[in-house]
Design an enzyme around this catalytic site. Sequence first.
Site, PDB file in Angstrom:
ATOM      1  N   GLU A  16     -87.491 -26.308 -39.776  1.00 58.85           N
ATOM      2  CA  GLU A  16     -88.834 -26.843 -40.757  1.00 58.85           C
ATOM      3  C   GLU A  16     -89.224 -28.185 -40.273  1.00 58.85           C
ATOM      4  OE1 GLU A  16     -85.908 -26.976 -41.812  1.00 58.85           O
ATOM      5  OE2 GLU A  16     -85.826 -28.672 -43.566  1.00 58.85           O
ATOM      6  N   HIS A  40     -82.816 -28.726 -38.613  1.00 60.97           N
ATOM      7  CA  HIS A  40     -83.808 -28.407 -39.505  1.00 60.97           C
ATOM      8  C   HIS A  40     -85.055 -27.848 -38.944  1.00 60.97           C
ATOM      9  CE1 HIS A  40     -82.517 -30.112 -43.513  1.00 60.97           C
ATOM     10  NE2 HIS A  40     -81.710 -30.832 -42.677  1.00 60.97           N
ATOM     11  N   CYS A  50     -78.861 -26.248 -42.566  1.00 58.67           N
ATOM     12  CA  CYS A  50     -78.176 -27.255 -42.892  1.00 58.67           C
ATOM     13  C   CYS A  50     -77.022 -26.699 -43.894  1.00 58.67           C
ATOM     14  CB  CYS A  50     -79.182 -28.278 -43.622  1.00 58.67           C
ATOM     15  SG  CYS A  50     -78.396 -29.921 -43.513  1.00 58.67           S
TER      16      CYS A  50
END
Lengths: 1071, 376
Positions: free
Chosen positions: B355, B353, B269
Amino acid sequence: MQEIKKVLLLGSGALKIGEAGEFDYSGSQALKALKEEGICTVLINPNIATIQTSENIADKVYFLPVTPDFVEQVIDKERPEGILLAFGGQTALNCGVKLYQSGVLEKYNVRVLGTPVQAIIDTEDRKKFVGKLDEIAVKTIKSEAVTTVEDAKRVAKELGYPIIIRAAYTLGGLGSGFCDNEAELDGLAAKAFTYSPQILVEKSLKGWKEVEYEVVRDQYDNCITVCNMENFDPLGIHTGESIVVAPSQTLTNSEYHKLRRLAIKIIRHIGIIGECNVQYALDPASEDYRVIEVNARLSRSSALASKATGYPLAFVAAKLGLGYGLYELKNTVTQATTACFEPALDYVVCKIPRWDLGKFKGVSRELGSSMKSVGEVMAIGRNFEEAIQKGLRMIGQGMHGFVANKDLGADNIDEQLSNPTDKRIFVIANAFHKGYNVDTIHSLTKIDKWFLHKLDGLYRLDQTLKGFNKVEDIPLDLLREAKQKGFSDFQIARIIYGENIDVNARMDLVRTYRKAQGIVPVVKQIDTLAAEYPAMTNYLYLTYNGTVHDVDFACDNQSVAVLGSGAYRIGSSVEFDWCSVNAVNTLRQNGLKAIMINYNPETVSTDYDMCDRLYFDELTLERVLDITDLEQPRGVIVSVGGQIPNNLATRLDSHHIPILGTSADNIDKAEDRHRFSQMCDDLGIDQPRWKELTSLDDIYDFADKVGFPLLIRPSYVLSGAAMNVVSNRDELEGFLTLATNVSKQHPVVVTEFIENAKEIEMDAVARDGEVLIYAISEHVEFAGVHSGDATMVFPAQKLYVETMRRIKKIARQVAKGLNITGPFNMQLMAKNNDIKVIECNLRASRSFPFVSKVLKVNFIDIATKVMLGLEPDIPHKSAFDLDYVGIKAPQFSFSRLQKADPILGVEMASTGEVGCIGEDFDEAILKAMLSVGYTIPQKSVLLSTGDSRSKADMLPTVKILQKKGYKIYATRGTADFLAPNGINATVLHWPDSDQKPNTLDYIKERKIDLVVNIPKNLSKTELSNDYTIRRSAIDFNIPLITNARLASAFINAFCRIERSEISIKSREEYR
Amino acid sequence: MMCNIILILHPYFILFTQMNKKKAHLILEDDTAFQGFSFGSSTSVSGEVVFNTAMTGYPESLTDPSYRGQILVLTYPLIGNYGVPPMTTEGGLPRFFESDKIHIKALVASDYSFEYSHWNAVKSLDEWLREFDIPAIYGVDTRQITKIIRERGVMLGKVVIEGNDEPKEFDDPNKKNLVAEVSCKEIENYGNGDIKIILVDCGCKYNIIRCLVNRGATVIRTPWDYDFTKLDYDGIMLSNGPGDPAMCGATVAHIKKAIATGKPIFGICLGNQLLSLAAGATTYKLKYGHRSHNQPVLEVGTNHAVITSQNHGYAVDTATLDKEWESCFVNLNDGTNEGIRHKFQPFFSVQFHPEASSGPNDTEYLFDKFIALCKR
């Protein structure tokens, strides 16, 4: 790889419980996707009322059974390079698997497009499926068989408590139960072993949440989940029987994505290419889960997901089957973004099943693991309350939302909460009224408290509103809140003003007042991306949870609104969808903007591609007025969507909404028994004698005059709800109390029931009272079998010319008398050229698609043009010119409805139909009967042929059977009748007798290939007599016929024509 | 007052009249105003108005430091359904949140569920917001707000709660160094694996730490402007974070130094934007950013498409990358950059993202890839 130029698509056949209109939608989408690629498409589907079997969808259509033998013949003839199996439900899938296993596909070098057959087999076979998911450590529901208490304990420990144990080989749950710990298991297992040497130990998932994902995968292994859905009802109730919301409401991000991740893992491991559905059980107290099942095909859920999100799953799945990557396809809603994405919803949808259990004799109303519902609705709102209240109105069972309904009685609330029936949601409302709180209801139902709190809020809002005596007294914020939570004007009127006044007038008052206060709904789009990107979408709904419309309203007098048919139910199904879509097509072809209003997710009419604006919303007066207020259409068409729009005509008219076609007053004249009868009397048209019930004495007088049997029914209903035939005074008395409960506003009508009369249907279109085109069909069965359950022949083959002429004359008189402009349908009966009118509907009927497709003249197109004041092309084509015969046969779903008596009567019981074309009557009926699941008997037939008249009627047929070499079994009376007539039948004893040989044993042992069981009459005692024979025939999957004339027709046909002689001809080849 | 009389008649009335509902307004920079009702704290605030189209994950989103200074509009209308999970910690991190506090300035929703239901919930969203003094508003047309932002671009706005003074000025968070506000103040360590990963904390989501620790890494979390090049490490993780990447000059300078050492670098990001700046590229502000769970991304030169979770307002102009760098992921909807990589060296970053938390975890495999590079 061989280039694909021609593809065969298997349809799902007749609509039945568990396999309904969703497959017309899926198949149509797939055919559209193939057509876009320039591929020649061949469709096999005997369901003639569908859109997919219409002109310009598939290149060739075969109205033939979707069975391996017929499909092979079509393959042999057409030589397609590819076949699609995933778009015709379980019927197509099973047929495809058989074709694969028998080597037919290989033999003709037909490639299965999309998901490979092995993957389908892996998901269908329970053992293989569990093994397959074990390979990737995904949990499934398993049970283990044990023979000792010690083993039971070991297994229980492995599975984790609570567990359920079932005694093997016992019926009715004997020796089964739940155990929360080892001590309980000790006791229960010991008991279970007294019933059976083996018990099954299974993890109990009672009260777990049920969640579904729709997953898509392309050949490059790219996967998306288009939608997830959460069942309002916890595990234990079939998902087709559950209220379902999308997206899930009570799942955290972690839960949502855990299940999503697993779904993708599964689809990859199984190797789906296209679409599949994964169903989970999710522990309400942890993130533990089990996979319930995977459907490797388009399903009811995928149709729902498509409508819920705007994502065209079937269309995309078909393209992926051709080898496209997901990212190569466009999002058809935005026209700008890719189809490789997961829709973001900014609304909530609520699916509610529609049951018609009241139509079946003997069926249990309890919901469970098998599906009984016949249709469904989808409601869209911007909060749960709005969506569910809309939905509860949409199911069309006389309810107005969650609250403000008629009282259901407060008996056994606890029992009804814990053992849900089709009335469960209203029992919850009742429970709140009786002071139950959310916790108590939760403990009895296991429904997540989030849903219950929302329902509790609706109940409380209802109570708050009760404190006001006038709508003007309600604080505006509160009134707005009520509207935002889905309260209809009717609900508010009833809550405020009570039940004992003219609610319709008060409803108008509420409407006028709130509009003056600026409390009006806004129109929002369904755009798949929650407004993130501009979308070209015309897929709309109305909500009070918003302040700005998403669209502009042209109000240029160039639009026409078509009211659709609502939920599929017994008596109103895919045929009205065909009518609606065809009306829309004609509007668009004539340069008008078509506005469609409907809320049935299983339909093609609710495909936003079909019209200029789709309002996926209610068909109530309030909502239609909301839409016409905004759109100001040139007019509204109420005559193509069945009875729901037809019933709105008068009230729309009184609100000055222009009704296209026949006037509202004339529609009422046809619907209102008194007005219609008066007209018939004036015109000298005969009707069966009838009388409206005012007192019992009057009824007895009437019965004395015309004699039994009598037909009893309330007025203004579709498909004979609560209609019944009584054969004597006792039954008459017994039934009256039941029937009058149905509707207070409409009185009960008693009609003479004429036996052994032919029933005839006339479908027609008129303009300004002049009949422009008509189709006369006859029923195979005598009058008395509901027209929806009858086998219909078009063109009529066995009517006197004189009868035909008289019918035409009557039709012309009625058309003139009602000044009909548009479609209409008449049901008549004829006995020796003596003709009586049964009823007349000033709307399209169930048989419109059938006669239109057989005659190859689109009645709806003509009707729509007439209603628009355009000049239709009337082909100079007469039914006498046809060199072929069409037969429409009903499909029953009795095997799904445990304990229901598979008998035909004045109440409609069929869930679908097929229409087949043959060179002559025999060939057509054979195709039709084979299409609805009958098989040609191999060796033996069991006869029990009713009263002496029907015994005599069937005699010639039985002789043919004997001549053909069939072994004939008969019950005692029938055998006694047959013997002196030279027919040697072996007597089988009644099921309730201990004597051998017994009918029941022969049915169970499948020693019989066809059961013909004709009740002597429709009285209760007669029906219960041989119920067991009929029901076991259904339960052991042996073809059953309960009508003498149909039995004769079928038997004559298969005795005269060999299976191999049935012609394989497409629609196009019948000219 | 008439209402008082009714109150006596109906005990439930109080729940449903607007009497105890406090009015609240969302006022946009262009003077468009939306009236709704207040929940959460009663403070009036100002910030940048952005929308997110995710349908789940408000506890994760609200604690995502990338939302610093922003008034978050949730397009999914039903909010608060499953309450808020407990502050349980695991491995030194709160298990169910992405940082230790709520970072958004205010929350805007269509329909708020006062009653929640979930086995893991300990409080309502309303209570949780109050704890952190974050105001929220419900009962407004969030779809219309979204359309306004979509058409006119992100804009500043105020959430004004009845009885509380309206902030005088529109507060533009992008003028502040938001990264400095949310970054840790000193080095913190997580896990005790064999591989040492420097996590440059520009406002990192805790799930990045979890994803690394779960793969056998020791994570050394450093402040955004800390010169991590002087530490001993096997790889560098550049975290997500709020605001304009141009504010992070110090970080970019350190990244340039790290590039010279050749040890693996992985950016997420804001990390993607910072790595790009270090690779000579420029960044620009998107009209309304990507904030959702459904962003389709194609791995350049392959048939591999993934669905990603995103939350960013700035993007990389790939045309300006130095020639030894290339684009490795591209957004399938609007063609914007979704990741870059070095042609020869183990440096790569993604705009989305991997994650997740909240959102889909289709791209978590990138952590495996990064760890594998660090092990080499």
